[in-house]
Design a protein around this motif. Structure first.
Motif, mmCIF file in Angstrom:
data_model
loop_
_atom_site.group_PDB
_atom_site.id
_atom_site.type_symbol
_atom_site.label_atom_id
_atom_site.label_comp_id
_atom_site.label_asym_id
_atom_site.label_seq_id
_atom_site.Cartn_x
_atom_site.Cartn_y
_atom_site.Cartn_z
ATOM 1 N N GLY A 51 5.785 2.481 -1.606
ATOM 2 C CA GLY A 51 5.695 3.110 -0.285
ATOM 3 C C GLY A 51 4.650 2.512 0.628
ATOM 4 O O GLY A 51 4.331 3.085 1.664
ATOM 5 N N ALA A 52 4.075 1.348 0.283
ATOM 6 C CA ALA A 52 2.923 0.855 1.038
ATOM 7 C C ALA A 52 3.257 -0.224 2.063
ATOM 8 O O ALA A 52 2.365 -0.731 2.737
ATOM 9 C CB ALA A 52 1.856 0.341 0.082
ATOM 10 N N GLY A 87 -1.836 8.856 -0.882
ATOM 11 C CA GLY A 87 -2.161 8.705 0.537
ATOM 12 C C GLY A 87 -1.373 7.554 1.161
ATOM 13 O O GLY A 87 -1.276 7.452 2.376
ATOM 14 N N TRP A 88 -0.841 6.675 0.308
ATOM 15 C CA TRP A 88 0.025 5.561 0.739
ATOM 16 C C TRP A 88 1.439 5.845 0.266
ATOM 17 O O TRP A 88 2.360 5.920 1.054
ATOM 18 C CB TRP A 88 -0.493 4.231 0.176
ATOM 19 C CG TRP A 88 -1.751 3.784 0.837
ATOM 20 C CD1 TRP A 88 -2.981 4.377 0.748
ATOM 21 C CD2 TRP A 88 -1.900 2.682 1.736
ATOM 22 N NE1 TRP A 88 -3.869 3.697 1.530
ATOM 23 C CE2 TRP A 88 -3.248 2.654 2.138
ATOM 24 C CE3 TRP A 88 -1.024 1.706 2.215
ATOM 25 C CZ2 TRP A 88 -3.736 1.689 3.026
ATOM 26 C CZ3 TRP A 88 -1.513 0.738 3.083
ATOM 27 C CH2 TRP A 88 -2.857 0.744 3.479
ATOM 28 N N THR A 90 3.959 8.536 -2.171
ATOM 29 C CA THR A 90 4.017 9.982 -2.419
ATOM 30 C C THR A 90 4.797 10.254 -3.713
ATOM 31 O O THR A 90 5.353 9.340 -4.319
ATOM 32 C CB THR A 90 4.729 10.726 -1.273
ATOM 33 O OG1 THR A 90 6.090 10.282 -1.224
ATOM 34 C CG2 THR A 90 4.062 10.442 0.067
ATOM 35 N N SER A 91 4.870 11.530 -4.073
ATOM 36 C CA SER A 91 5.638 11.914 -5.265
ATOM 37 C C SER A 91 7.104 11.503 -5.136
ATOM 38 O O SER A 91 7.752 11.206 -6.145
ATOM 39 C CB SER A 91 5.547 13.423 -5.491
ATOM 40 O OG SER A 91 4.193 13.791 -5.672
ATOM 41 N N ASP A 92 7.634 11.485 -3.916
ATOM 42 C CA ASP A 92 9.021 11.032 -3.733
ATOM 43 C C ASP A 92 9.171 9.584 -4.186
ATOM 44 O O ASP A 92 10.172 9.213 -4.808
ATOM 45 C CB ASP A 92 9.435 11.127 -2.258
ATOM 46 C CG ASP A 92 9.752 12.562 -1.869
ATOM 47 O OD1 ASP A 92 9.928 13.389 -2.788
ATOM 48 O OD2 ASP A 92 9.809 12.845 -0.651
ATOM 49 N N HIS A 120 -0.576 13.651 -8.679
ATOM 50 C CA HIS A 120 0.439 12.676 -9.083
ATOM 51 C C HIS A 120 0.413 12.433 -10.594
ATOM 52 O O HIS A 120 1.464 12.267 -11.210
ATOM 53 C CB HIS A 120 0.265 11.394 -8.274
ATOM 54 C CG HIS A 120 0.398 11.643 -6.798
ATOM 55 N ND1 HIS A 120 -0.669 11.660 -5.939
ATOM 56 C CD2 HIS A 120 1.480 11.979 -6.056
ATOM 57 C CE1 HIS A 120 -0.257 11.963 -4.722
ATOM 58 N NE2 HIS A 120 1.045 12.166 -4.764
ATOM 59 N N LEU B 163 -1.951 15.492 -0.226
ATOM 60 C CA LEU B 163 -1.726 14.186 0.408
ATOM 61 C C LEU B 163 -0.248 13.946 0.718
ATOM 62 O O LEU B 163 0.090 13.412 1.771
ATOM 63 C CB LEU B 163 -2.243 13.059 -0.497
ATOM 64 C CG LEU B 163 -3.752 12.982 -0.690
ATOM 65 C CD1 LEU B 163 -4.087 11.865 -1.671
ATOM 66 C CD2 LEU B 163 -4.465 12.745 0.626
ATOM 67 N N ASP B 164 0.639 14.354 -0.187
ATOM 68 C CA ASP B 164 2.073 14.143 0.057
ATOM 69 C C ASP B 164 2.514 14.902 1.308
ATOM 70 O O ASP B 164 3.269 14.382 2.134
ATOM 71 C CB ASP B 164 2.913 14.632 -1.137
ATOM 72 C CG ASP B 164 2.799 13.710 -2.348
ATOM 73 O OD1 ASP B 164 2.111 12.680 -2.260
ATOM 74 O OD2 ASP B 164 3.415 14.046 -3.385
ATOM 75 N N LEU B 187 -3.230 7.877 4.609
ATOM 76 C CA LEU B 187 -4.559 8.494 4.640
ATOM 77 C C LEU B 187 -5.475 7.813 3.630
ATOM 78 O O LEU B 187 -5.136 7.701 2.451
ATOM 79 C CB LEU B 187 -4.473 9.993 4.328
ATOM 80 C CG LEU B 187 -5.785 10.767 4.504
ATOM 81 C CD1 LEU B 187 -6.242 10.775 5.954
ATOM 82 C CD2 LEU B 187 -5.646 12.209 4.007
#
Lengths: 334, 287
Positions: A51-52, A87-88, A90-92, A120, B163-164, B187
């Motif tokens: 996701g980054a 923060g970059w 996510t769980s998705d 996480h 955060l998510d 973030l």
């Protein structure tokens, strides 16, 4: 001989050196070669992980989905690793990676911010995934602090925990102290990930193994930001000579490194001026390209930019500070 | 004076109580937390306000209040809205739950919100959206990205666990207010000592942008935010081909927060503005 697990982030950390532009064909080719060599874990992704892809660090040529499905198909024996920074990603993103068949998931946090990984790591534990926690920029914390954070990470569910020398700042004695403190504090495998800014990456990795690290990272030809990471095809035979068993086939490993040099990078990393400065200043090596570009536009010395970033204690992910620092130095020069 | 209640006694809740204390139209009628020993409850008590460690239950028992600020966490906010939605209360949500209607004062206007649950989105959203909205209104922006950095010392447990939600809610709001479909939020938490002042960088892909025009649009948007958040300022505004980078800093203007905690100051200042507008709305008889 004692066993040690080699973990290969060539296809993730190497992305920093080529602005995250590795093609699906390059990913497939290297993953097949690493698999043939018997490398236990092959990590893939954008340089900053799931996701980054971003303007902040660089937009990837290939989506996470394509990267993961390509490497998954190429690996027959090796396990597939992924990396994620809370923060970059996510769980998705973690859910998608698990659906793609990721076997090992590393959650990275700045070395004093382990609590950012609580959610996480907890999620990954509930999914039954093998989760690791890596403490980045670990030169910014003492051995005792790092050991405390490692214990916290294990409490959150990490099944492996360790440190990254993200700025390539350590000397072997620094590594021995830190890995020793962590290994004494936890009963899960301890990880060491070296960078070569001061030419110490292989020596630091050997020091880590001797201090109790059970998982050591290395990249083909050292492929990574700036001066690069620990050079995998040097690391493996050196560990074998020191008395550690890696289970990796030397000739096939050398072939994989040849492939990497030919197909992944314009040239192997060298320890250039800026890499030395970033190692001394304790700044993440991945800042090299954006620092060079912004400094050239503004006519400031990129070495000054690195030392000022170090003074401001910039951590990995804070590339946006470069614009401010360059503007500040330009003002000061006037 | 309009009576308000605050749920949540972390740094956000504590600063809200400080800002309500300064407000000429809001009166703090209850501060509710979970831990009777918390600094937040002690702070409210020192200012002379009623406190309770019974959380939402205390608010339900003592209410209904015309306005309730929710400074807990995203998950709890969903429960609080279920419990308060049938009560005549405006619920102002400081968590990134994405339940209520999203509000950004300089963008959504100064009218009182029509919805009964309003969301303040996130600190990064409050800092970036005024500029993102102004850029997208003037130029054909094709991509927007917002990277915020919060000092570790002020990032409490709820922030760290959410955060998510922060990422999802900030991205959704960026798209809603700019009309740009492709958006990204990031973030960073900085451990620097002394703590780094809250900052937000906006990266945009803007074909054909002129540096002079971009700077003018950004400066005007920032000036409007400064009307209610005086610590808001532009640090750099660079245009390089079709790439625009704007970096902003928010210093806190607060009796409670350290200067670096501009992330909390900007979201709380916006929340107080919404509450004051609601308090000043005309009362509709039989409406």
């Amino acid at each position: 001989m004692k066993p040690v697990t080699i973990y290969d982030p060539t296809l993730r950390d190497g992305q920093h050196a080529v602005k995250h532009q590795l093609s699906a064909a390059a990913l497939r080719g290297y993953a097949e070669a690493a698999d043939a060599a018997g490398i236990p874990v092959v990590e893939v992704g954008h340089g900053n992980g799931l996701g980054a892809s971003s303007l902040q660090v660089g937009r990837a040529a290939v989506s996470d989905d394509v990267m993961l499905s390509t490497v998954r198909e190429a690996l027959r024996h090796s396990r597939m690793g992924v990396f994620m920074l809370p923060g970059w990603g996510t769980s998705d993103d973690l859910r998608k990676a698990l659906a793609h068949g990721a076997d090992v998931v590393r959650v990275g946090v700045h070395c004093t911010e382990t609590s950012l990984a609580e959610r996480h790591l907890d999620f990954l534990a509930s999914e039954g995934a093998e989760a690791h926690c890596v403490l980045m920029m670990s030169h910014m914390a003492s051995p005792a602090e790092l050991a405390g954070h490692a214990v916290t990470a294990v409490g959150y569910g990490a099944r492996g925990v360790g440190i990254m020398d993200s700025a390539g700042h350590f000397l072997p004695s620094d590594v021995s102290e830190r890995i020793g403190a962590i290994a004494e504090a936890v009963d899960v495998p301890v990880i060491f990930h070296g960078h070569n800014n001061l030419g110490m990456a292989v020596a630091n990795s050997v020091a880590a193994a001797e201090a109790g690290a059970a998982i050591i990272d290395g990249c083909a030809r050292g492929f990574g930001a700036g001066a690069g990471n620990t050079q995998l095809e040097v690391l493996v035979p050196v560990l074998e000579r020191t008395g550690y068993r890696t289970g990796i086939d030397l000739y096939a490993l050398l072939d994989a490194a040849e492939f990497a040099e030919r197909e992944l990078m314009p040239a192997p990393p060298v320890t250039g001026s800026l890499s030395i400065v970033s190692g001394l200043a304790g700044v993440f090596s991945g800042f090299k390209h954006p620092v060079l570009e912004a400094s050239a536009r503004a006519g400031v010395d990129p070495r000054d930019v690195f030392f000022e970033l170090g003074r401001r204690q910039a951590i990995a992910g804070q590339e946006d500070l470069i614009v401010d620092v360059v503007a500040h130095l330009r003002e000061v020069a006037r | 004076m309009t009576e308000v209640a605050v749920i949540g006694t972390g740094a956000i809740g504590r600063d809200l109580v400080g800002k309500i204390h300064r407000s000429p139209v809001l009166d703090c009628a209850l501060v509710a937390g979970r831990n009777p020993e918390s600094e937040g409850l002690k702070h409210a008590a020192r200012l002379g306000y009623p406190t309770s460690a019974e959380g939402i239950d205390a608010v339900l028992a003592a209410g209904p209040f015309p306005i309730v600020f929710d400074a807990t966490n995203a998950l709890s906010h969903k429960e609080h809205w279920q419990l308060l939605k049938d009560v005549d209360t405006l619920l102002i949500d400081l968590t990134p739950s994405r339940v209520g209607d999203m509000v950004v004062p300089t963008v959504t206007g100064t009218r009182a919100p029509a919805a009964r649950d309003v969301s303040l989105i996130s600190c990064g959203g409050q800092a970036a959206i005024p500029v993102a909205h102004a850029l997208a209104g003037r130029f054909p922006v094709s991509y927007l990205e917002v990277v915020s950095t919060v000092a570790s010392r002020i990032a409490g447990r709820a922030t760290r666990l959410n955060l998510d939600e922060y990422v999802a809610t900030t991205q959704t709001a960026l798209t809603e207010f700019s009309g740009v479909r492709d958006t990204k939020a990031i973030l960073n938490i900085s451990p620097a000592v002394p703590p780094a002042t809250f900052r937000t960088a906006i990266h945009a892909v803007v074909p054909g942008a002129s540096a002079t025009e971009v700077r003018a649009v950004v400066a005007e948007a920032a000036e409007r935010v400064r009307a209610f958040a005086p610590g808001y300022r532009v640090l750099a505004c660079e245009v390089n081909g079709d790439r625009v980078v704007v970096s902003l800093e928010v210093a806190a203007d607060s009796d409670v927060l350290p200067r670096y905690a501009g992330n909390l100051d900007i979201i709380n200042s916006a929340a107080i503005l919404v509450a004051e507008q609601h308090a000043a709305r005309p009362v509709v008889v039989g409406g």
